[in-house]
Design a protein around this motif. Structure first.
Motif, PDB file in Angstrom:
ATOM      1  N   ASP A 213       9.823   6.876   2.763  1.00 43.36           N
ATOM      2  CA  ASP A 213       8.661   5.984   2.713  1.00 43.36           C
ATOM      3  C   ASP A 213       9.070   4.544   2.424  1.00 43.36           C
ATOM      4  O   ASP A 213       8.500   3.593   2.984  1.00 43.36           O
TER       5      ASP A 213
ATOM      6  N   ASP B 171       0.835  -1.212   0.000  1.00 39.19           N
ATOM      7  CA  ASP B 171       0.000   0.000   0.000  1.00 39.19           C
ATOM      8  C   ASP B 171       0.869   1.261   0.000  1.00 39.19           C
ATOM      9  O   ASP B 171       0.570   2.234   0.685  1.00 39.19           O
ATOM     10  N   MET B 172       1.936   1.227  -0.796  1.00 36.54           N
ATOM     11  CA  MET B 172       2.851   2.362  -0.882  1.00 36.54           C
ATOM     12  C   MET B 172       2.128   3.583  -1.482  1.00 36.54           C
ATOM     13  O   MET B 172       1.253   3.437  -2.337  1.00 36.54           O
ATOM     14  N   PRO B 173       2.493   4.797  -1.036  1.00 37.17           N
ATOM     15  CA  PRO B 173       1.910   5.999  -1.657  1.00 37.17           C
ATOM     16  C   PRO B 173       2.190   6.046  -3.157  1.00 37.17           C
ATOM     17  O   PRO B 173       3.141   5.422  -3.651  1.00 37.17           O
ATOM     18  N   ALA B 174       1.371   6.781  -3.877  1.00 39.64           N
ATOM     19  CA  ALA B 174       1.536   6.879  -5.336  1.00 39.64           C
ATOM     20  C   ALA B 174       2.880   7.504  -5.706  1.00 39.64           C
ATOM     21  O   ALA B 174       3.463   7.154  -6.731  1.00 39.64           O
ATOM     22  N   HIS B 175       3.358   8.423  -4.879  1.00 37.81           N
ATOM     23  CA  HIS B 175       4.649   9.071  -5.134  1.00 37.81           C
ATOM     24  C   HIS B 175       5.476   9.024  -3.851  1.00 37.81           C
ATOM     25  O   HIS B 175       5.609  10.023  -3.137  1.00 37.81           O
ATOM     26  N   PRO B 176       6.040   7.849  -3.540  1.00 35.12           N
ATOM     27  CA  PRO B 176       6.747   7.698  -2.271  1.00 35.12           C
ATOM     28  C   PRO B 176       8.069   8.451  -2.240  1.00 35.12           C
ATOM     29  O   PRO B 176       8.757   8.578  -3.260  1.00 35.12           O
TER      30      PRO B 176
END
Length: 464
Positions: free
Chosen positions: A355, A346-351
């Motif tokens: 992160d 569930d990594m952010p879209a722009h890690p």
């Protein structure tokens, strides 16, 4: 019977074992960096160059258990040092490799030497350390594995920048020489009095070679029918081999150990844990570059927290395994890993770099908490005369899990879902199975009675 080696001989033996472990891990890792250069210099395509790595891994898996059985017959120390010498000579032959077939023969010889040393290293660790310090010893060994894995890419890249590619393989030779010199301090284990089962060793190698080779061709080859036939042949060989081994008193495939529920659960847990870790480690670079747009130098930085965290966590976990039941430690480790894997999926879209880094560190710490206590239980609970077989089982399980993980990622990539959130989710499911296996060992009906060696130094509640 003496409980471990006396000081200061113990320190020299520990150094010999650490150097031997480092050379095997580094030699297996530096080859990946040299593949493009080897392909160019030998004028072969890149897919053919990959066989330089796969032949090494395949030979290791095929030979670990037969060599463990042979080591029990000729003596663990002798087997270990023969392996170091074979590895050193084979490495020097890399300088004469002018064609791919010759290089593959040399790499197979290197793997033979590495397998001979690796097959008995865990048993030698058990004889080197006092029983109450076995967990710490295996934790240190796990830390050496992680450090070698972290060092190998940087070392290989540096050597390629200043020297031809054969020097990449030669980088492990100083470790082998140091291990041979210090190896005189290794424990002198008496050889067994039963003859080595040569036919059984050949059957064991054929079983693993056919099944793993067939699976590899299924992913990378063009003929599913041929791949299926190879795998089926390996399964048939395996069925005959297992039935034959069940009648042996000292089987090469340690069925006698696997009949114990606690060891069987430990092996299943280790296998699924290694598949999970390799699934993430191999798939993550594809996701970092294709989905998130990180560069190759950034990718190395973002992947480094996994082995670096292991260097710290593995010795601590090994030390704790002498005080806390392995089932509880393993359950905690896999719970940490499952949370980390779900967060990675569930990594952010722009890690940001942070992160990725803290998620990888958390995941590596979870696996580092699980593996040393699990290995300690397998090796420390086996009868002393079967310590080499137990050590070979640990190493074979690790390599089988890593190979299965690599094959799984290749299959996911072929399906077009190997570069996103699917691999960490699959890894989380596998980690859940490993955690269940670990927690199941806490049940009183599963716990195995103490070995004679452990009974003298620790309460029964800790041998589980």
């Amino acid at each position: 019977m003496m409980d471990g080696l006396p000081l200061p001989r113990r320190y020299a033996a520990i150094a010999a074992l650490c150097l031997g472990t480092a050379l095997i891990i580094i030699d297996g890792g530096v080859a990946n960096i040299a593949l493009p250069t080897i392909a160019r210099d030998l004028r072969i395509d890149q897919s053919s160059a990959v066989t330089v790595v796969t032949v090494y891994q395949l030979m290791l898996v095929m030979l670990l258990l037969p060599f463990a059985g042979l080591g029990e017959r000729i003596g663990l120390k002798r087997m270990y040092q023969i392996g170091q010498m074979v590895f050193t000579v084979a490495t020097l032959l890399c300088f004469f490799a002018k064609s791919l077939p010759f290089l593959l023969i040399v790499r197979a010889a290197q793997a033979m030497g590495a397998a001979a040393a690796l097959s008995v290293s865990s048993a030698l660790i058990r004889s080197t350390y006092p029983a109450k310090q076995l967990g710490s010893g295996l934790g240190i060994n796990s830390a050496i594995v992680s450090a070698g894995a972290a060092l190998a890419p940087s070392l290989g890249g540096f050597i390629l920048g200043v020297a031809p590619w054969p020097w990449v393989f030669a980088s492990a030779v100083p470790f082998a020489i140091g291990s041979l010199i210090l190896g005189r301090a290794l424990p002198d284990t008496p050889p067994g009095n039963t003859p080595f089962d040569v036919f059984g060793g050949v059957m064991c190698a054929a079983m693993f070679g056919l099944i793993i080779g067939g699976l590899e061709t299924a992913v990378h080859g063009d003929s599913p029918v041929v791949s299926a036939a190879i795998v089926l042949s390996g399964i048939l060989v395996g069925v005959y081999f297992v039935r034959r081994e069940a009648k042996e008193t000292d089987p090469i495939l340690p069925i006698d150990l696997l009949e114990r529920p606690v060891l069987r659960l430990s092996v299943i847990g280790a296998y699924t844990a290694f598949i999970a870790s390799m699934t993430l480690i191999i798939s993550m670079p594809f996701r970092l570059t294709s989905e998130f747009g990180f560069t190759a130098p950034e990718m190395g930085l973002l992947m480094a927290p996994w082995p670096l965290t292991n260097i710290i966590v593995a010795p601590l976990s090994g030390w704790l395994s002498s005080r806390i039941p392995a089932g509880a430690l393993g359950g905690i480790g896999m719970a940490i890993s499952i949370v980390a894997l779900l967060l990675i999926a569930d990594m952010p879209a722009h890690p940001t770099h942070f992160d990725v880094i803290w998620r990888m560190a958390l995941c590596g710490g979870g696996f580092g908490t699980f593996l040393p206590p699990n290995a300690r239980l397998i090796i420390g609970s086996a009868p002393r005369e079967r310590a080499a077989a137990a050590g070979g089982l640990v190493s074979t399980t690790r390599l089988l899990g890593q190979t299965t993980g690599a094959t799984l990622v290749a299959a996911l990539l072929a399906l077009g879902i190997g570069g996103g959130a699917t691999p960490p989710l699959v890894a989380a499911g596998l980690a859940f199975i490993a955690g269940l296996c670990s927690l199941a060992r806490l049940r009183p009906s599963i716990r195995m009675p103490q070995t004679e060696e452990a009974a003298d130094v620790q309460p029964a509640s800790q041998v589980r």
